[in-house]
Motif scaffolding. Structure first.
Motif, PDB file in Angstrom:
ATOM      1  N   MET A  67     -22.830  -3.534  10.906  1.00 21.61           N
ATOM      2  CA  MET A  67     -23.151  -3.524   9.429  1.00 21.61           C
ATOM      3  C   MET A  67     -21.777  -3.614   8.612  1.00 21.61           C
ATOM      4  SD  MET A  67     -25.529  -3.482   7.528  1.00 21.61           S
ATOM      5  CE  MET A  67     -26.149  -3.240   5.934  1.00 21.61           C
ATOM      6  N   GLU A  68     -21.021  -2.744   9.032  1.00 20.06           N
ATOM      7  CA  GLU A  68     -19.560  -2.542   8.142  1.00 20.06           C
ATOM      8  C   GLU A  68     -19.083  -4.189   8.193  1.00 20.06           C
ATOM      9  OE1 GLU A  68     -15.736  -0.225   7.646  1.00 20.06           O
ATOM     10  OE2 GLU A  68     -16.888   0.182   9.452  1.00 20.06           O
ATOM     11  N   ASN A  69     -18.900  -4.647   9.276  1.00 19.71           N
ATOM     12  CA  ASN A  69     -18.361  -6.188   9.472  1.00 19.71           C
ATOM     13  C   ASN A  69     -18.929  -7.002   8.593  1.00 19.71           C
ATOM     14  OD1 ASN A  69     -16.399  -5.371  11.276  1.00 19.71           O
ATOM     15  ND2 ASN A  69     -17.545  -5.890  12.763  1.00 19.71           N
ATOM     16  N   VAL A  70     -20.374  -7.239   8.448  1.00 20.00           N
ATOM     17  CA  VAL A  70     -21.251  -8.006   7.620  1.00 20.00           C
ATOM     18  C   VAL A  70     -20.770  -7.844   6.129  1.00 20.00           C
ATOM     19  CG1 VAL A  70     -23.397  -8.497   7.053  1.00 20.00           C
ATOM     20  CG2 VAL A  70     -23.116  -8.253   9.280  1.00 20.00           C
ATOM     21  N   ILE A  71     -20.841  -6.509   5.638  1.00 24.36           N
ATOM     22  CA  ILE A  71     -20.229  -6.217   4.251  1.00 24.36           C
ATOM     23  C   ILE A  71     -19.033  -6.717   4.073  1.00 24.36           C
ATOM     24  CG2 ILE A  71     -20.133  -4.439   2.535  1.00 24.36           C
ATOM     25  CD1 ILE A  71     -22.393  -2.973   3.999  1.00 24.36           C
ATOM     26  N   LEU A  72     -18.311  -6.473   4.889  1.00 29.26           N
ATOM     27  CA  LEU A  72     -16.639  -6.968   4.719  1.00 29.26           C
ATOM     28  C   LEU A  72     -16.592  -8.356   4.826  1.00 29.26           C
ATOM     29  CD1 LEU A  72     -13.971  -6.000   4.500  1.00 29.26           C
ATOM     30  CD2 LEU A  72     -13.676  -6.293   7.114  1.00 29.26           C
ATOM     31  N   ILE A  73     -17.418  -9.280   5.204  1.00 24.97           N
ATOM     32  CA  ILE A  73     -17.443 -10.600   5.435  1.00 24.97           C
ATOM     33  C   ILE A  73     -17.961 -11.108   4.001  1.00 24.97           C
ATOM     34  CG2 ILE A  73     -18.387 -12.682   6.386  1.00 24.97           C
ATOM     35  CD1 ILE A  73     -18.049 -11.436   9.034  1.00 24.97           C
ATOM     36  N   VAL A  74     -19.024 -10.599   3.625  1.00 24.25           N
ATOM     37  CA  VAL A  74     -19.775 -10.693   2.110  1.00 24.25           C
ATOM     38  C   VAL A  74     -18.697 -10.362   1.084  1.00 24.25           C
ATOM     39  CG1 VAL A  74     -21.383 -10.069   0.505  1.00 24.25           C
ATOM     40  CG2 VAL A  74     -22.120 -10.508   3.090  1.00 24.25           C
ATOM     41  N   HIS A  75     -18.044  -9.500   1.356  1.00 20.11           N
ATOM     42  CA  HIS A  75     -16.990  -8.857   0.320  1.00 20.11           C
ATOM     43  C   HIS A  75     -15.945 -10.131   0.226  1.00 20.11           C
ATOM     44  CE1 HIS A  75     -14.828  -6.028  -2.045  1.00 20.11           C
ATOM     45  NE2 HIS A  75     -13.619  -6.170  -1.410  1.00 20.11           N
ATOM     46  N   LEU A  76     -15.445 -10.390   1.295  1.00 24.18           N
ATOM     47  CA  LEU A  76     -14.157 -11.577   1.301  1.00 24.18           C
ATOM     48  C   LEU A  76     -14.770 -12.876   0.940  1.00 24.18           C
ATOM     49  CD1 LEU A  76     -12.710 -10.644   4.886  1.00 24.18           C
ATOM     50  CD2 LEU A  76     -11.772 -10.122   2.454  1.00 24.18           C
ATOM     51  N   LEU A  77     -16.232 -13.169   0.869  1.00 22.06           N
ATOM     52  CA  LEU A  77     -16.699 -14.248   0.448  1.00 22.06           C
ATOM     53  C   LEU A  77     -16.618 -14.401  -0.904  1.00 22.06           C
ATOM     54  CD1 LEU A  77     -19.283 -15.440   3.220  1.00 22.06           C
ATOM     55  CD2 LEU A  77     -17.148 -16.424   2.814  1.00 22.06           C
ATOM     56  N   LEU A  78     -17.102 -13.106  -1.446  1.00 16.40           N
ATOM     57  CA  LEU A  78     -17.098 -12.577  -2.628  1.00 16.40           C
ATOM     58  C   LEU A  78     -16.197 -13.014  -3.623  1.00 16.40           C
ATOM     59  CD1 LEU A  78     -19.912 -10.235  -3.243  1.00 16.40           C
ATOM     60  CD2 LEU A  78     -20.034 -12.397  -4.007  1.00 16.40           C
ATOM     61  N   ALA A  79     -14.799 -12.549  -3.085  1.00 15.89           N
ATOM     62  CA  ALA A  79     -13.463 -12.338  -3.533  1.00 15.89           C
ATOM     63  C   ALA A  79     -13.136 -13.786  -3.650  1.00 15.89           C
ATOM     64  CB  ALA A  79     -12.507 -11.480  -2.643  1.00 15.89           C
ATOM     65  N   VAL A 134     -19.945  -8.359 -10.264  1.00 16.48           N
ATOM     66  CA  VAL A 134     -20.942  -7.369  -9.967  1.00 16.48           C
ATOM     67  C   VAL A 134     -21.018  -7.239  -8.509  1.00 16.48           C
ATOM     68  CG1 VAL A 134     -23.349  -6.484 -10.298  1.00 16.48           C
ATOM     69  CG2 VAL A 134     -21.892  -7.246 -12.115  1.00 16.48           C
ATOM     70  N   GLY A 135     -21.210  -8.372  -7.680  1.00 18.61           N
ATOM     71  CA  GLY A 135     -21.333  -8.228  -6.254  1.00 18.61           C
ATOM     72  C   GLY A 135     -20.110  -7.778  -5.521  1.00 18.61           C
ATOM     73  N   PHE A 136     -19.100  -8.158  -6.057  1.00 17.35           N
ATOM     74  CA  PHE A 136     -17.685  -7.623  -5.581  1.00 17.35           C
ATOM     75  C   PHE A 136     -17.663  -6.242  -5.756  1.00 17.35           C
ATOM     76  CE2 PHE A 136     -13.136  -6.752  -5.867  1.00 17.35           C
ATOM     77  CZ  PHE A 136     -12.674  -7.420  -4.711  1.00 17.35           C
ATOM     78  N   ILE A 137     -17.899  -5.631  -6.874  1.00 22.36           N
ATOM     79  CA  ILE A 137     -17.747  -4.074  -7.283  1.00 22.36           C
ATOM     80  C   ILE A 137     -18.856  -3.589  -6.115  1.00 22.36           C
ATOM     81  CG2 ILE A 137     -18.386  -2.407  -8.965  1.00 22.36           C
ATOM     82  CD1 ILE A 137     -17.162  -4.369 -10.945  1.00 22.36           C
ATOM     83  N   ILE A 138     -20.073  -4.042  -5.908  1.00 28.53           N
ATOM     84  CA  ILE A 138     -21.118  -3.175  -5.223  1.00 28.53           C
ATOM     85  C   ILE A 138     -20.535  -3.099  -3.697  1.00 28.53           C
ATOM     86  CG2 ILE A 138     -23.509  -3.446  -4.204  1.00 28.53           C
ATOM     87  CD1 ILE A 138     -24.224  -4.337  -7.007  1.00 28.53           C
ATOM     88  N   THR A 139     -20.032  -4.375  -3.196  1.00 28.66           N
ATOM     89  CA  THR A 139     -19.683  -4.275  -1.884  1.00 28.66           C
ATOM     90  C   THR A 139     -18.193  -3.466  -1.807  1.00 28.66           C
ATOM     91  OG1 THR A 139     -18.295  -6.305  -2.168  1.00 28.66           O
ATOM     92  CG2 THR A 139     -20.497  -6.516  -1.234  1.00 28.66           C
ATOM     93  N   SER A 140     -17.483  -3.383  -2.814  1.00 28.24           N
ATOM     94  CA  SER A 140     -16.367  -2.414  -2.656  1.00 28.24           C
ATOM     95  C   SER A 140     -16.625  -0.858  -2.491  1.00 28.24           C
ATOM     96  CB  SER A 140     -15.421  -2.688  -4.104  1.00 28.24           C
ATOM     97  OG  SER A 140     -14.840  -3.847  -3.963  1.00 28.24           O
ATOM     98  N   ILE A 141     -17.701  -0.563  -3.358  1.00 24.99           N
ATOM     99  CA  ILE A 141     -18.105   0.716  -3.160  1.00 24.99           C
ATOM    100  C   ILE A 141     -18.881   1.079  -1.981  1.00 24.99           C
ATOM    101  CG2 ILE A 141     -20.052   2.319  -4.306  1.00 24.99           C
ATOM    102  CD1 ILE A 141     -19.094   1.069  -7.283  1.00 24.99           C
ATOM    103  N   THR A 142     -19.590   0.181  -1.344  1.00 25.51           N
ATOM    104  CA  THR A 142     -20.280   0.294  -0.419  1.00 25.51           C
ATOM    105  C   THR A 142     -19.364   0.336   1.067  1.00 25.51           C
ATOM    106  OG1 THR A 142     -22.095  -1.044  -1.026  1.00 25.51           O
ATOM    107  CG2 THR A 142     -21.971  -0.634   1.236  1.00 25.51           C
TER     108      THR A 142
END
Length: 127
Positions: free
Chosen positions: A1-13, A57-65
């Motif tokens: 789960m953490e890896n999926v959120i990290l990939i989404v975070h990088l794509l958002l960045a 907003v998506g970037f901030i949410i994934t950062s907090i998560t």
């Protein structure tokens, strides 16, 4: 789960960087020379402006998560708990690698500069 959120975070960045670079500059660094002052009317948000807000907003949410997940993973242990858990197998120190069993403590120190006491440290002299 953490890896999926990290990939989404990088794509958002990456998306956020791209969208910000695509936007038109409003002139003047840090708002200097933008003209109009405090009473100027602001243009309504364009599609790129709205997309920037959504990505931000998506970037901030994934950062907090990711921060919450990292805190939960680290909450059960401390680095201080992991120190000192391995006891040495024997009392004798292991030989240093590359010395082929030679005890470095038994080696003869270098001779002193004046040829006197062989146990004295080698000290350079200015002649």
């Amino acid at each position: 789960m953490e890896n999926v959120i990290l990939i989404v975070h990088l794509l958002l960045a990456l998306g956020l960087i791209g969208v910000v670079l695509l936007q038109r500059s409003e002139g003047g660094g840090l708002g200097i020379g933008g003209g109009g002052g405090a009473m100027s009317q602001r243009a309504p948000l364009s599609a790129l402006g709205k997309l920037t807000w959504i990505l931000a907003v998506g970037f901030i949410i994934t950062s907090i998560t990711l921060t919450i997940i990292a805190a939960q993973n680290a909450s059960g242990s401390s680095i201080l708990d992991r120190l000192g858990t391995q006891e040495p197998a024997t009392d004798a120190p292991a030989p240093a690698p590359g010395l082929d069993g030679i005890d470095p403590n038994a080696l003869v120190p270098p001779p002193s500069a004046d040829g006197g006491d062989p146990d004295a440290p080698l000290v350079p002299r200015a002649d």
